[in-house]
Scaffold this motif. Structure first.
Motif, short mmCIF file in Angstrom:
data_model
loop_
_atom_site.label_atom_id
_atom_site.label_comp_id
_atom_site.label_asym_id
_atom_site.label_seq_id
_atom_site.Cartn_x
_atom_site.Cartn_y
_atom_site.Cartn_z
N ARG A 249 -17.00 4.12 -4.71
CA ARG A 249 -15.59 3.85 -5.01
C ARG A 249 -14.90 3.06 -3.91
NH1 ARG A 249 -12.33 9.05 -6.47
NH2 ARG A 249 -10.73 7.42 -6.59
N LYS B 66 0.83 -1.20 0.00
CA LYS B 66 0.00 0.00 0.00
C LYS B 66 0.86 1.25 0.00
CE LYS B 66 -4.09 -1.95 2.30
NZ LYS B 66 -5.01 -1.77 1.16
N THR C 279 -8.08 13.06 -7.87
CA THR C 279 -6.99 12.80 -8.82
C THR C 279 -6.05 11.66 -8.47
OG1 THR C 279 -5.58 14.45 -7.72
CG2 THR C 279 -6.97 15.23 -9.54
N ASN C 280 -5.84 11.35 -7.20
CA ASN C 280 -4.77 10.45 -6.81
C ASN C 280 -5.23 9.21 -6.03
OD1 ASN C 280 -3.85 13.34 -6.90
ND2 ASN C 280 -1.83 12.38 -6.86
N LEU C 281 -6.29 9.33 -5.24
CA LEU C 281 -6.67 8.21 -4.38
C LEU C 281 -7.29 7.09 -5.19
CD1 LEU C 281 -8.10 9.59 -1.02
CD2 LEU C 281 -5.88 8.56 -1.47
N ALA C 282 -6.82 5.88 -4.93
CA ALA C 282 -7.34 4.70 -5.61
C ALA C 282 -8.69 4.30 -5.04
CB ALA C 282 -6.35 3.54 -5.45
N ASP C 283 -9.46 3.57 -5.81
CA ASP C 283 -10.68 2.98 -5.28
C ASP C 283 -10.30 2.07 -4.12
OD1 ASP C 283 -11.98 4.30 -7.30
OD2 ASP C 283 -12.46 2.51 -8.46
N LYS D 273 0.21 9.09 -8.65
CA LYS D 273 -1.17 9.06 -9.13
C LYS D 273 -1.94 7.84 -8.64
CE LYS D 273 -0.52 12.89 -11.08
NZ LYS D 273 -1.00 14.10 -10.36
N HIS D 274 -1.30 7.00 -7.86
CA HIS D 274 -1.99 5.89 -7.20
C HIS D 274 -1.62 5.90 -5.72
CE1 HIS D 274 -3.80 1.79 -6.88
NE2 HIS D 274 -3.00 1.78 -5.82
N ILE D 275 -2.56 6.29 -4.90
CA ILE D 275 -2.36 6.35 -3.45
C ILE D 275 -3.46 5.54 -2.79
CG2 ILE D 275 -2.39 7.87 -1.42
CD1 ILE D 275 -1.27 10.08 -3.25
N ASP D 276 -3.06 4.66 -1.86
CA ASP D 276 -4.03 3.77 -1.20
C ASP D 276 -4.54 4.32 0.12
OD1 ASP D 276 -3.81 1.36 -3.02
OD2 ASP D 276 -1.70 1.56 -2.39
N ALA E 289 -9.52 3.22 -1.18
CA ALA E 289 -8.56 3.93 -0.31
C ALA E 289 -9.18 4.24 1.05
CB ALA E 289 -8.10 5.22 -0.98
#
Length: 259
Positions: A177, A5, A104-108, A66-69, A110
Motif C-alpha cells: 500500500r 496532505k 480504516t483511515n490511512l490512505a495508500d 476517512k482520508h488521512i495522509d 501514508a
C-alpha cells in the motif's frame, strides 16, 4: 512540501507535538490535533482522546476523517508516571491507534512517524522482554510489569526500546500500500517534562547533560518529523533517526571502548 496532505498529530497540546503541528501547517498540511488537553493553536481540527483508554481510541478513529495522509505519534508519558500508564500510552495506545487507522483511515502512500527516544538505544539488551510484550494488551499490562520488573523509570526506557524495535519490524508490513513507518529518537529536549527526566534519572541525567552543549528545543525535532511526512522521505522505511546532538554516537563508541 506538504501541501494538501491531511496529517494527524497526537500530543499536539504542548512540547514537540505542538511544534510539529506548527511546522506541518507552515509546510501546507491540514493538521488534525489529538490530545487529552484542548488544542487551540496550530491545528485545523482538534479531537480530545485518551490513549490509555481503548474505548476512547475507538471513538477517535470513528470520528477522524476517512482520508488521512500521515500520522505523527508524539503523545507520551514521562518516567515519573505509573509504569502501567506509561506502557499504555507510549506503546499500547500508540499501536492500537496506528493499526486501527491503517485499517480504516490511512490512505495508500501514508507516512507514520513515531517519537521514540535516545532512551531506546539499549533495545538489543531487552530482546527477550520485547518479545514477551508482543502478546500484551491493555488487560494484561499490569501482570507484564510485575513479571518483568518494569517499574519506575524502566517503564519509559522499555517503552522506547519496544517502539524502536516495532518500527524496525514493520518496515515492509504495508509496502504493497506504500505505507511507511519510521521514528525519531531525540535526546534531552527542553519541554515541560524535561524536569521529570532529570528528577527520575538523577546523576545519570546530570552527567548526560554535561556532555551536551545544550538540550534540544522542540524546534530542533519538529522539522525532522515533518520531513518524514514528506514525499522526500519516501525511501525511508523502518528508520530510526537519532536527533540527539551526537549523544547516541558517543554512547555507542563508549560501549565499544572507542570514546
Amino acid at each position: 512540501m506538504l501541501n494538501g496532505k491531511v496529517i494527524v498529530v497526537t500530543g499536539a497540546a504542548s512540547g514537540i507535538g505542538a511544534q510539529t503541528a506548527r511546522e506541518l501547517k507552515l509546510q501546507g498540511a491540514r493538521v488534525i490535533g489529538v490530545d487529552r488537553n484542548a488544542v487551540v493553536e496550530n491545528v485545523d481540527d482538534f479531537y480530545r482522546a485518551d490513549l490509555c483508554d481503548p474505548a476512547s481510541i475507538d471513538r477517535l478513529v470513528q470520528a477522524l476523517p476517512k482520508h488521512i495522509d500521515g500520522l505523527c505519534n508524539i503523545a507520551g508519558l514521562p518516567p515519573t508516571a505509573p509504569a502501567t500508564q506509561v506502557l499504555k500510552v507510549n506503546v499500547l495506545g500508540l499501536k492500537k491507534l496506528t493499526l486501527d487507522l491503517i485499517d480504516t483511515n490511512l490512505a495508500d502512500g501514508a507516512s507514520i512517524t513515531h517519537l521514540a527516544s535516545l532512551a531506546g538505544i539499549g533495545w538489543p539488551d531487552s530482546v527477550d522482554t520485547i518479545k514477551a510484550f508482543e502478546s500484551v494488551d491493555f488487560s494484561t499490562v499490569d501482570a507484564f510489569c510485575q513479571n518483568h520488573g518494569i517499574e519506575g523509570s524502566r517503564s519509559y526506557f522499555f517503552s522506547k526500546e519496544y517502539l524502536v524495535v516495532w518500527t524496525h519490524m514493520n518496515r515492509w508490513t504495508w509496502r504493497e500500500r506504500g505505507i511507511r513507518m519510521n521514528c525519531v529518537s531525540p535526546g534531552p529536549v527542553d519541554t515541560p517534562i524535561l524536569a521529570d527526566f532529570i528528577q527520575t534519572l538523577g546523576e545519570r541525567a546530570e552527567e548526560d547533560m554535561r556532555v551536551m552543549d545544550r538540550p534540544a528545543s522542540p524546534s530542533d525535532i519538529a522539522p525532522i518529523v515533518a520531513f518524514l511526512q514528506s514525499d522526500g522521505a519516501a525511501w525511508l522505511r523502518g528508520a530510526n533517526i537519532t536527533a540527539d546532538g551526537g549523544m547516541s554516537s558517543m554512547l555507542t563508541l563508549a560501549r565499544h571502548g572507542l570514546a
